[in-house]
Scaffold this motif. Structure first.
Motif, mmCIF file in Angstrom:
data_model
loop_
_atom_site.group_PDB
_atom_site.id
_atom_site.type_symbol
_atom_site.label_atom_id
_atom_site.label_comp_id
_atom_site.label_asym_id
_atom_site.label_seq_id
_atom_site.Cartn_x
_atom_site.Cartn_y
_atom_site.Cartn_z
ATOM 1 N N PHE A 350 0.865 -1.179 0.000
ATOM 2 C CA PHE A 350 0.000 0.000 0.000
ATOM 3 C C PHE A 350 0.898 1.224 0.000
ATOM 4 C CE2 PHE A 350 -2.147 3.234 2.709
ATOM 5 C CZ PHE A 350 -3.189 3.546 1.846
ATOM 6 N N ARG A 351 0.675 2.113 -0.952
ATOM 7 C CA ARG A 351 1.460 3.338 -1.070
ATOM 8 C C ARG A 351 0.597 4.532 -0.705
ATOM 9 N NH1 ARG A 351 3.040 -0.199 -4.947
ATOM 10 N NH2 ARG A 351 5.301 -0.463 -5.284
ATOM 11 N N GLN A 352 1.115 5.392 0.146
ATOM 12 C CA GLN A 352 0.334 6.535 0.610
ATOM 13 C C GLN A 352 1.240 7.757 0.733
ATOM 14 O OE1 GLN A 352 -1.220 6.474 4.704
ATOM 15 N NE2 GLN A 352 -3.246 6.982 3.857
ATOM 16 N N ASP A 353 0.712 8.906 0.322
ATOM 17 C CA ASP A 353 1.472 10.147 0.442
ATOM 18 C C ASP A 353 1.567 10.556 1.909
ATOM 19 O OD1 ASP A 353 1.950 10.465 -2.274
ATOM 20 O OD2 ASP A 353 0.097 11.583 -2.622
ATOM 21 N N ARG A 354 2.765 10.759 2.371
ATOM 22 C CA ARG A 354 3.011 11.261 3.723
ATOM 23 C C ARG A 354 3.909 12.486 3.635
ATOM 24 N NH1 ARG A 354 1.284 8.043 8.227
ATOM 25 N NH2 ARG A 354 -0.171 6.533 7.328
ATOM 26 N N VAL A 355 3.903 13.277 4.697
ATOM 27 C CA VAL A 355 4.693 14.509 4.740
ATOM 28 C C VAL A 355 5.982 14.233 5.501
ATOM 29 C CG1 VAL A 355 4.741 16.937 5.420
ATOM 30 C CG2 VAL A 355 2.595 15.883 4.672
ATOM 31 N N MET A 364 4.985 6.597 1.118
ATOM 32 C CA MET A 364 5.338 5.670 2.189
ATOM 33 C C MET A 364 4.778 4.287 1.873
ATOM 34 S SD MET A 364 4.539 5.869 6.290
ATOM 35 C CE MET A 364 2.941 5.096 6.130
ATOM 36 N N LEU A 365 5.601 3.265 2.081
ATOM 37 C CA LEU A 365 5.221 1.886 1.772
ATOM 38 C C LEU A 365 4.772 1.146 3.027
ATOM 39 C CD1 LEU A 365 8.181 0.910 -0.591
ATOM 40 C CD2 LEU A 365 5.939 1.789 -1.227
ATOM 41 N N LYS A 366 3.731 0.327 2.859
ATOM 42 C CA LYS A 366 3.276 -0.554 3.934
ATOM 43 C C LYS A 366 2.708 -1.810 3.286
ATOM 44 C CE LYS A 366 1.149 1.146 7.530
ATOM 45 N NZ LYS A 366 0.153 1.772 8.418
ATOM 46 N N PHE A 367 2.714 -2.898 4.035
ATOM 47 C CA PHE A 367 1.933 -4.042 3.590
ATOM 48 C C PHE A 367 0.452 -3.672 3.727
ATOM 49 C CE2 PHE A 367 5.685 -6.794 4.669
ATOM 50 C CZ PHE A 367 5.878 -7.267 3.370
ATOM 51 N N LEU A 435 -0.101 12.479 7.655
ATOM 52 C CA LEU A 435 -0.810 12.698 6.406
ATOM 53 C C LEU A 435 -0.898 14.196 6.127
ATOM 54 C CD1 LEU A 435 -3.732 10.195 7.055
ATOM 55 C CD2 LEU A 435 -1.955 9.905 5.318
ATOM 56 N N GLN A 436 -1.131 14.548 4.853
ATOM 57 C CA GLN A 436 -1.218 15.955 4.485
ATOM 58 C C GLN A 436 -2.367 16.646 5.214
ATOM 59 O OE1 GLN A 436 0.983 17.733 2.398
ATOM 60 N NE2 GLN A 436 -0.159 19.421 3.339
ATOM 61 N N ARG A 437 -3.509 15.948 5.361
ATOM 62 C CA ARG A 437 -4.655 16.575 6.026
ATOM 63 C C ARG A 437 -4.380 16.818 7.508
ATOM 64 N NH1 ARG A 437 -6.723 11.256 5.129
ATOM 65 N NH2 ARG A 437 -7.054 10.056 7.067
#
Length: 507
Positions: A350-355, A364-367, A435-437
């Motif tokens: 799972f890829r997610q935008d992090r600050v 950022m990578l996670k299972f 997270l950006q929010r």
């Protein structure tokens, strides 16, 4: 806290009477006060353990290097048995541990300070002995010399760690604690008492408090109450009556420095320590330096640095440890990835935008521990948020998959972030990656979390994780940002390994 050890020699006080008796009479009575009853036995155990480890390390180095043979070193051309050299090293090492105050009752069980003193004393011993051997033209086998130091130093640190665990366990039952009396205004006394009660390593058992009004009632600290034993003028009598080992001055009581000076004089000749609880908050000890100027005790607080050699060393540590971990965990991570794919439709990662640092974003990578449309389903769950502040947390989140519950509990889902550490997006230890929010909702001071790289683990993970309030999470992250050290990072990594085996606040 700052410890001021009262002198054991009476200071002339101009015949001033202290609560009905002269200072000299008070000193005679106080000299009969016994020291901490537990300290002698505990420090004796440390001394016996240290001696046994030193002898074992030197003996093991001797046997590994020379075997059971009787050998001798050359000293200016004369043979000297290695037994005598071994005895010299053992005595020097033991003396260095004592001279370095590694068995001081005020540092035993404190953790980093104690470990640092043990390591420094060991390194100093072998450094000085190496110089002596060189100057004295003593041909000592380097293999023997090199084996003894790391083996003995590691064993000493290990034994201190085990003794510290034992000591903390004993202190949970109010054993091996210094009896303390806290002095000051009610608010300051309550804050200091609450902090000491909350920290298992504080080593104090508060038996009473003395406040400015001196009203005889109780002061509430959490779920417990502590008796108020008198006012500020009754401290020495109360300390003697209660048999306290430490008087803690909280904040700045009425009378200021003059009151603290007189209290120190009144405690002279006793086995009681005088401790000043500074009003400095969230500042680690290494950043505080005392700079006395003609009797003026100036406290120098170093300003946090976010660039420089220390950060280069941190990056080198990140590269080495993350690369090694990726190699060791390659096969287990492959198996976890296959289980994620088999458990539910969708990719393993799972890829997610992090600050990250300075507000830059990264993937950022996670299972993957949730269903693939977890983000789309978040809005429908906002009214069930159990998190604090800006964080969304839900103990029984319906979006979490079967394998997701397991890998989230033991933080296995975060293992792919080792790649983020290796490429430089993250650090092994640091604040939680937001997270950006979340960043958009930060108060101005919370943006300080972004001054350094976010971490794979950090103080938030080893202190409760999702069970922490938003304010406590922010406080821990800001404390780390301003006070981090390489030694502290290694301690957090060690504590993280323990948390993974006994997870709390992970859901």
């Amino acid at each position: 806290m700052t410890v001021i050890r009262p002198r054991t020699v009476a200071r002339p006080v101009g015949g001033r009477r202290i609560r009905g008796r002269t200072a000299a009479h008070e000193l005679d009575a106080r000299q009969l006060t016994p020291a901490r009853p537990w300290a002698h036995s505990y420090l004796m155990r440390l001394r016996i353990t240290d001696t046994a480890i030193i002898l074992a390390a030197i003996s093991a180095a001797f046997i590994l290097r020379f075997g059971p043979h009787d050998v001798a070193a050359s000293v200016s051309g004369f043979p000297v048995p290695y037994v005598l050299i071994s005895l010299l090293i053992a005595i020097s090492w033991s003396v260095a541990l004592s001279a370095g105050h590694t068995r001081d009752a005020r540092v035993c069980g404190t953790g980093l300070i104690e470990y640092r003193r043990v390591a420094s004393a060991s390194a100093l011993t072998f450094g000085l002995l190496a110089i002596v051997f060189l100057v004295g033209d003593m041909q000592v086998a380097r293999g023997y010399f090199i084996l003894a130091l790391p083996a003995g130093a590691l064993a000493l640190l290990g034994s201190r760690w085990m003794w510290r665990r034992w000591l903390i366990a004993q202190r949970r039952y109010d054993h091996y604690l210094s009896r303390a009396l806290v002095v000051g205004e009610r608010d300051d006394v309550g804050y200091v008492a609450a902090q000491i009660r909350a920290k298992s390593g504080a080593a104090y058992h508060i038996v009473g408090v003395a406040t400015e009004d001196g009203e005889r009632d109780l002061i509430d600290v959490g779920a417990e109450s502590i008796p108020i034993v008198g006012g500020l003028t009754d401290v020495t009598d109360a300390a003697r009556r209660l048999g306290v080992d430490t008087v803690i001055v909280a904040g700045q009581p009425r009378g200021g420095s003059r009151y603290i000076r007189d209290l120190g004089w009144a405690l002279e000749g006793t086995a009681t320590d005088l401790v000043l609880a500074s009003r400095l908050t969230d500042v680690a000890g290494p950043r505080i330096h005392f700079r006395p100027v003609e009797g003026l005790p100036l406290i120098h607080v170093e300003i946090p640095q976010f660039e420089g050699g220390k950060h280069v060393l941190k990056r080198m540590l990140d590269i080495v440890l993350s690369a090694a971990a990726l190699i060791v965990l390659a096969l287990p991570m492959l198996i976890v990835g296959l289980l994620v794919r088999l458990d539910s439709p969708g990719p393993a990662l799972f890829r997610q935008d992090r600050v990250g640092r300075n507000g830059t974003t990264f993937k950022m990578l996670k299972f993957r521990s949730m269903v693939v449309d977890a983000e789309a389903r978040l809005a429908a769950l906002n009214d069930k948020n159990e998190g604090n502040g800006l964080l969304f947390k839900m103990k029984d989140d319906p979006r979490v998959t079967r394998i997701g519950h397991i890998i989230r509990k033991f933080s296995i889902d975060e293992f792919p972030q080792l790649w983020n550490v290796l490429v430089g997006d993250m650090s092994l230890v640091g604040p939680r990656p937001p997270l950006q929010r979340e960043v958009e909702g930060y108060e101005s001071h919370v943006h300080r979390r972004l001054y350094i790289k976010p971490g794979l683990t950090g103080m938030w993970q080893v202190n409760g994780r999702s069970d922490l309030s938003w304010e406590e999470s922010v406080r821990l992250d800001l404390y780390y940002v301003e006070n981090w050290s390489l030694t502290g990072d290694l301690v957090i990594l060690w504590r993280t390994a323990r948390v993974l085996l006994h997870p709390t606040g992970a859901y």
